[in-house]
Design a protein around this motif. Structure first.
Motif, mmCIF file in Angstrom:
data_model
loop_
_atom_site.group_PDB
_atom_site.id
_atom_site.type_symbol
_atom_site.label_atom_id
_atom_site.label_comp_id
_atom_site.label_asym_id
_atom_site.label_seq_id
_atom_site.Cartn_x
_atom_site.Cartn_y
_atom_site.Cartn_z
ATOM 1 N N LYS A 181 0.837 -1.226 0.000
ATOM 2 C CA LYS A 181 0.000 0.000 0.000
ATOM 3 C C LYS A 181 0.859 1.258 0.000
ATOM 4 N N GLY A 182 2.167 1.087 -0.083
ATOM 5 C CA GLY A 182 3.054 2.249 -0.098
ATOM 6 C C GLY A 182 3.429 2.750 1.280
ATOM 7 N N LEU A 183 3.180 1.914 2.318
ATOM 8 C CA LEU A 183 3.502 2.329 3.689
ATOM 9 C C LEU A 183 4.935 1.918 4.050
ATOM 10 N N THR A 184 5.442 2.505 5.131
ATOM 11 C CA THR A 184 6.811 2.221 5.556
ATOM 12 C C THR A 184 6.807 1.466 6.885
ATOM 13 N N PRO A 185 7.354 0.227 6.912
ATOM 14 C CA PRO A 185 7.437 -0.520 8.170
ATOM 15 C C PRO A 185 8.240 0.251 9.221
ATOM 16 N N GLY A 186 7.700 0.292 10.423
ATOM 17 C CA GLY A 186 8.368 0.993 11.515
ATOM 18 C C GLY A 186 7.937 2.442 11.639
ATOM 19 N N VAL A 187 7.306 2.962 10.574
ATOM 20 C CA VAL A 187 6.804 4.349 10.591
ATOM 21 C C VAL A 187 5.275 4.333 10.601
ATOM 22 N N ASP A 188 4.710 3.610 9.651
ATOM 23 C CA ASP A 188 3.251 3.517 9.556
ATOM 24 C C ASP A 188 2.766 2.299 10.352
ATOM 25 N N PRO A 189 1.836 2.498 11.297
ATOM 26 C CA PRO A 189 1.372 1.378 12.125
ATOM 27 C C PRO A 189 0.825 0.210 11.315
ATOM 28 N N ASP A 190 0.200 0.487 10.162
ATOM 29 C CA ASP A 190 -0.374 -0.608 9.369
ATOM 30 C C ASP A 190 0.687 -1.431 8.636
ATOM 31 N N ALA A 191 1.970 -1.070 8.814
ATOM 32 C CA ALA A 191 3.052 -1.850 8.220
ATOM 33 C C ALA A 191 4.076 -2.254 9.284
ATOM 34 N N THR A 192 3.648 -2.252 10.537
ATOM 35 C CA THR A 192 4.587 -2.403 11.659
ATOM 36 C C THR A 192 4.137 -3.552 12.569
ATOM 37 N N PRO A 193 5.079 -4.333 13.128
ATOM 38 C CA PRO A 193 4.692 -5.436 14.023
ATOM 39 C C PRO A 193 3.800 -4.970 15.175
ATOM 40 N N ALA A 194 2.855 -5.853 15.566
ATOM 41 C CA ALA A 194 1.859 -5.502 16.580
ATOM 42 C C ALA A 194 2.492 -5.135 17.916
ATOM 43 N N CYS A 195 3.571 -5.799 18.285
ATOM 44 C CA CYS A 195 4.202 -5.512 19.589
ATOM 45 C C CYS A 195 4.693 -4.065 19.633
ATOM 46 N N VAL A 196 5.271 -3.620 18.520
ATOM 47 C CA VAL A 196 5.807 -2.249 18.463
ATOM 48 C C VAL A 196 4.672 -1.231 18.553
ATOM 49 N N ASN A 197 3.600 -1.501 17.819
ATOM 50 C CA ASN A 197 2.455 -0.579 17.848
ATOM 51 C C ASN A 197 1.839 -0.477 19.236
ATOM 52 N N SER A 198 1.895 -1.574 20.001
ATOM 53 C CA SER A 198 1.152 -1.626 21.266
ATOM 54 C C SER A 198 1.911 -1.062 22.459
ATOM 55 N N CYS A 199 3.228 -0.976 22.367
ATOM 56 C CA CYS A 199 4.033 -0.670 23.568
ATOM 57 C C CYS A 199 3.627 0.665 24.188
ATOM 58 N N ILE A 200 3.264 0.610 25.464
ATOM 59 C CA ILE A 200 2.784 1.809 26.153
ATOM 60 C C ILE A 200 3.925 2.752 26.523
ATOM 61 N N ALA A 201 5.161 2.266 26.432
ATOM 62 C CA ALA A 201 6.297 3.045 26.914
ATOM 63 C C ALA A 201 7.247 3.470 25.804
ATOM 64 N N ASN A 202 6.837 3.229 24.553
ATOM 65 C CA ASN A 202 7.728 3.513 23.425
ATOM 66 C C ASN A 202 9.090 2.851 23.591
ATOM 67 N N ALA A 203 9.064 1.623 24.093
ATOM 68 C CA ALA A 203 10.324 0.903 24.303
ATOM 69 C C ALA A 203 10.760 0.144 23.054
ATOM 70 N N LEU A 204 9.847 -0.010 22.089
ATOM 71 C CA LEU A 204 10.146 -0.846 20.923
ATOM 72 C C LEU A 204 10.154 -0.008 19.645
ATOM 73 N N THR A 205 11.162 -0.238 18.813
ATOM 74 C CA THR A 205 11.270 0.456 17.534
ATOM 75 C C THR A 205 11.585 -0.579 16.467
ATOM 76 N N PHE A 206 10.990 -0.404 15.308
ATOM 77 C CA PHE A 206 11.214 -1.343 14.197
ATOM 78 C C PHE A 206 11.601 -0.543 12.961
ATOM 79 N N GLY A 207 12.454 -1.122 12.116
ATOM 80 C CA GLY A 207 12.780 -0.416 10.887
ATOM 81 C C GLY A 207 13.906 -1.057 10.113
ATOM 82 N N ASP A 208 14.397 -0.302 9.151
ATOM 83 C CA ASP A 208 15.381 -0.787 8.183
ATOM 84 C C ASP A 208 16.780 -0.325 8.590
#
Ligand code: SF4
Ligand code: SF4
Length: 219
Positions: free
Chosen positions: A151-178
């Motif tokens: 869909k043209g989204l970027t993993p780690g930036v756009d939630p719809d292209a990012t692992p569920a654990c990263v999206n859910s973290c209440i403390a911003n402890a998880l980051t995903f990307g290239d």
């Protein structure tokens, strides 16, 4: 090229296990199976001890011992670094479970549901008979990543292209990307913070990096 990685800030994780729950919801893993765990660890030497919460899962290693151990080529590494599991090719021998130093793999003899015989909605949606009697593990939510990229989204930036654990973290402890993108969130965090990779001395080439300045923590 692309090389996906996860960065875990141990200074921020509060051990709430929201990521564990989000993973179970997103992937409908059966009771007793946790692709994502958060381990409660005590580090240091008395009286200078500290409690640390260490999120862990498949580390999508660069030199994955599970791939080398698999006799049926059910486990493979994609060009973007994600280590996949083909349930139809897996013969359930469990060699990969023994080979993985991160205890990231689970064999499920008979997939069951959280509350008896009737699946919850997310379990019914995700149920896959091919997962009975074979091995499963964290996929970095590969379907979400692939669908997001399409869909043209970027993993780690756009939630719809990012692992569920990263999206859910209440403390911003998880980051995903290239990692191959010097401007990605993960590249910037690793540039700016002291970090380690678990079991680095075993040459696995883990792609889960921990921000922490008090030495390696081993599980
Ligand atoms: S963490 Fe374990 S299952 Fe994941 S790629 Fe590495 S060896 Fe394989
Ligand atoms: S959701 Fe975030 S803060 Fe909570 S356990 Fe997971 S990583 Fe730690």
């Amino acid at each position: 090229m692309t090389k996906y990685a996860m960065v875990v800030d141990l200074r921020r994780c509060v051990g709430c296990q929201t990521c564990t729950a989000a993973c179970k919801l997103a992937n409908a893993t059966p009771p007793g199976v946790m692709w994502r765990r958060v381990v409660d660890v005590e580090t240091g030497t008395f009286p200078n001890v500290q409690r640390v919460f260490v999120p862990t899962s498949c580390q999508h290693c660069d030199n994955p011992p599970c791939v080398a151990a698999c006799p049926s080529e059910a486990t493979k590494k994609r060009a973007d670094g994600i280590v996949t599991q083909d349930y139809e090719m897996c013969i359930g021998c469990g060699y990969c479970i023994t080979a993985c130093p991160y205890e990231a793999r689970f064999k499920v003899e008979d997939v069951d549901f959280a509350y008896g015989d009737e699946p919850m909605r997310h379990e019914a949606e995700k149920y896959n008979d091919d997962m009975n009697g074979v091995v499963q593990k964290c996929t970095f939510c590969v379907d979400t990543i692939d669908e997001g990229i399409a869909k043209g989204l970027t993993p780690g930036v756009d939630p719809d292209a990012t692992p569920a654990c990263v999206n859910s973290c209440i403390a911003n402890a998880l980051t995903f990307g290239d990692l191959d993108d010097p401007d990605s969130n993960v590249s910037k965090k690793l540039r700016d913070n002291q970090h380690f990779r678990m079991h680095e001395d075993e040459g696995t080439g883990s792609n889960m990096y921990y921000l922490w300045d008090k030495g390696e923590i081993r599980l």
